[in-house]
Design a protein around this motif. Structure first.
Motif, PDB file in Angstrom:
ATOM      1  N   ALA A  84       0.810  -1.102   0.015  1.00 13.73           N
ATOM      2  CA  ALA A  84       0.042  -0.114  -0.198  1.00 13.73           C
ATOM      3  C   ALA A  84       0.919   1.373  -0.039  1.00 13.73           C
ATOM      4  O   ALA A  84       1.967   1.436   0.612  1.00 13.73           O
ATOM      5  N   SER A  85       0.378   2.318  -0.881  1.00 12.64           N
ATOM      6  CA  SER A  85       1.035   3.642  -0.734  1.00 12.64           C
ATOM      7  C   SER A  85       0.742   4.323   0.310  1.00 12.64           C
ATOM      8  O   SER A  85      -0.436   4.402   0.915  1.00 12.64           O
ATOM      9  N   THR A  86       1.953   4.871   1.058  1.00  8.86           N
ATOM     10  CA  THR A  86       1.662   5.886   2.163  1.00  8.86           C
ATOM     11  C   THR A  86       2.029   7.317   1.965  1.00  8.86           C
ATOM     12  O   THR A  86       1.647   8.099   2.745  1.00  8.86           O
ATOM     13  N   LYS A  87       2.733   7.473   0.684  1.00  6.06           N
ATOM     14  CA  LYS A  87       2.798   8.928   0.391  1.00  6.06           C
ATOM     15  C   LYS A  87       2.668   9.171  -1.161  1.00  6.06           C
ATOM     16  O   LYS A  87       2.917   8.199  -1.931  1.00  6.06           O
ATOM     17  N   LEU A  88       2.149  10.055  -1.441  1.00  7.88           N
ATOM     18  CA  LEU A  88       1.843  10.521  -2.767  1.00  7.88           C
ATOM     19  C   LEU A  88       3.326  11.286  -3.293  1.00  7.88           C
ATOM     20  O   LEU A  88       3.706  12.425  -2.892  1.00  7.88           O
ATOM     21  N   VAL A  89       4.117  10.590  -4.128  1.00  9.06           N
ATOM     22  CA  VAL A  89       5.537  11.244  -4.386  1.00  9.06           C
ATOM     23  C   VAL A  89       5.186  11.895  -5.802  1.00  9.06           C
ATOM     24  O   VAL A  89       5.156  11.256  -6.731  1.00  9.06           O
ATOM     25  N   THR A  90       5.513  13.049  -5.876  1.00  8.69           N
ATOM     26  CA  THR A  90       5.497  13.931  -7.137  1.00  8.69           C
ATOM     27  C   THR A  90       6.707  14.601  -7.685  1.00  8.69           C
ATOM     28  O   THR A  90       6.678  15.470  -8.503  1.00  8.69           O
ATOM     29  N   SER A  91       7.909  14.308  -7.216  1.00  8.53           N
ATOM     30  CA  SER A  91       9.126  14.886  -7.346  1.00  8.53           C
ATOM     31  C   SER A  91      10.139  13.824  -8.292  1.00  8.53           C
ATOM     32  O   SER A  91       9.294  12.754  -8.269  1.00  8.53           O
ATOM     33  N   GLY A  92      11.171  14.254  -8.633  1.00  8.98           N
ATOM     34  CA  GLY A  92      11.994  13.398  -9.478  1.00  8.98           C
ATOM     35  C   GLY A  92      11.288  13.262 -10.644  1.00  8.98           C
ATOM     36  O   GLY A  92      10.689  14.151 -11.296  1.00  8.98           O
ATOM     37  N   GLU A 140      -3.529   0.424  -9.525  1.00 12.22           N
ATOM     38  CA  GLU A 140      -2.719   1.469  -8.667  1.00 12.22           C
ATOM     39  C   GLU A 140      -3.172   2.848  -8.580  1.00 12.22           C
ATOM     40  O   GLU A 140      -3.298   3.586  -7.554  1.00 12.22           O
ATOM     41  N   GLU A 141      -3.758   3.347  -9.675  1.00 12.24           N
ATOM     42  CA  GLU A 141      -4.424   4.652  -9.801  1.00 12.24           C
ATOM     43  C   GLU A 141      -5.666   4.551  -9.199  1.00 12.24           C
ATOM     44  O   GLU A 141      -6.072   5.654  -8.596  1.00 12.24           O
ATOM     45  N   GLN A 142      -6.543   3.686  -9.208  1.00 12.84           N
ATOM     46  CA  GLN A 142      -7.621   3.560  -8.480  1.00 12.84           C
ATOM     47  C   GLN A 142      -7.312   3.623  -6.999  1.00 12.84           C
ATOM     48  O   GLN A 142      -7.992   4.283  -6.002  1.00 12.84           O
ATOM     49  N   HIS A 143      -6.403   2.856  -6.533  1.00 14.09           N
ATOM     50  CA  HIS A 143      -5.902   2.860  -4.885  1.00 14.09           C
ATOM     51  C   HIS A 143      -5.593   4.360  -4.703  1.00 14.09           C
ATOM     52  O   HIS A 143      -5.789   5.008  -3.805  1.00 14.09           O
ATOM     53  N   LEU A 144      -4.458   5.048  -5.507  1.00 17.31           N
ATOM     54  CA  LEU A 144      -4.016   6.118  -4.860  1.00 17.31           C
ATOM     55  C   LEU A 144      -5.237   7.276  -5.111  1.00 17.31           C
ATOM     56  O   LEU A 144      -5.274   8.123  -4.324  1.00 17.31           O
ATOM     57  N   GLU A 145      -6.244   7.185  -5.896  1.00 17.48           N
ATOM     58  CA  GLU A 145      -7.167   8.102  -5.914  1.00 17.48           C
ATOM     59  C   GLU A 145      -8.113   7.814  -4.590  1.00 17.48           C
ATOM     60  O   GLU A 145      -8.643   8.679  -4.121  1.00 17.48           O
ATOM     61  N   ALA A 146      -8.328   6.669  -4.401  1.00 17.89           N
ATOM     62  CA  ALA A 146      -9.043   6.423  -3.090  1.00 17.89           C
ATOM     63  C   ALA A 146      -8.258   6.937  -1.684  1.00 17.89           C
ATOM     64  O   ALA A 146      -8.902   7.233  -0.885  1.00 17.89           O
ATOM     65  N   VAL A 147      -6.943   6.889  -1.826  1.00 23.46           N
ATOM     66  CA  VAL A 147      -6.100   7.189  -0.650  1.00 23.46           C
ATOM     67  C   VAL A 147      -5.673   8.463  -0.609  1.00 23.46           C
ATOM     68  O   VAL A 147      -6.049   9.299   0.374  1.00 23.46           O
ATOM     69  N   PHE A 148      -5.680   9.255  -1.607  1.00 24.13           N
ATOM     70  CA  PHE A 148      -5.150  10.733  -1.734  1.00 24.13           C
ATOM     71  C   PHE A 148      -6.281  11.607  -2.378  1.00 24.13           C
ATOM     72  O   PHE A 148      -6.046  13.009  -2.230  1.00 24.13           O
TER      73      PHE A 148
END
Length: 163
Positions: A84-92, A140-148
């Motif tokens: 499970a993703s715990t952080k939304l990383v948008t750098s690098g 993964e996109e559905q998971h990130l949308e639900a979490v973040f």
């Protein structure tokens, strides 16, 4: 930019099986075996320009993979696709690409086509891209949308899934 999971709620992973590394290994193995046992003549020219484009794919692919893993590690979030993703990383490399590691793997398969002069590596790259999209990226996109939530949707709007 890095954002913690809202309210630090535990979440379930997008998938429970590590599809990307398994698919990547299978793509390499299948392309190599087909190249050895059922070769198809390389349709392209054997020229220096084409060679250097293939090498550039390999170098850029490797850079995307290494910088993607390094960015995730630097921000202390999982790089395992079945966690499970715990952080939304948008750098690098994630600034431009939502899936730089998977994109890098496709580019390495295309580099494999250049160095082996095998059409099978091109087919493997296409099949890998399709399967990793269906089996990993979409969940993964559905998971990130639900979490973040909205934060992920904003990131999704300004970045690309592939290129």
């Amino acid at each position: 930019m890095i954002d913690e999971t809202p309210n630090s709620l535990p979440s379930t992973p997008a998938t429970r099986f590590p599809w990307p590394p398994v698919l990547f290994a299978l793509a390499i193995a299948a392309a190599w075996l087909l190249t050895v046992f059922a070769p198809i003549p390389w349709p392209g020219l054997d020229d220096k320009a084409g060679h250097w484009v293939g090498v550039a794919f390999g170098v850029f692919g490797l850079l995307l993979i290494v910088s993607g893993f390094a960015t995730l590690a630097r921000h202390r979030t999982t790089y395992l696709p079945h966690k499970a993703s715990t952080k939304l990383v948008t750098s690098g490399p994630f600034i431009r690409f939502r899936n730089p590691i998977y994109l890098g793997e496709v580019m390495l398969l295309l580099y494999g086509a250049e160095i082996t002069k095998s059409v099978w590596f091109v087919a493997a790259a296409l099949l890998f891209g399709l399967l990793v999209t269906v089996l990993q990226i979409i969940p993964e996109e559905q998971h990130l949308e639900a979490v973040f939530g909205e934060e992920y949707l904003a990131y999704k709007a300004r970045s690309r899934r592939w290129i």
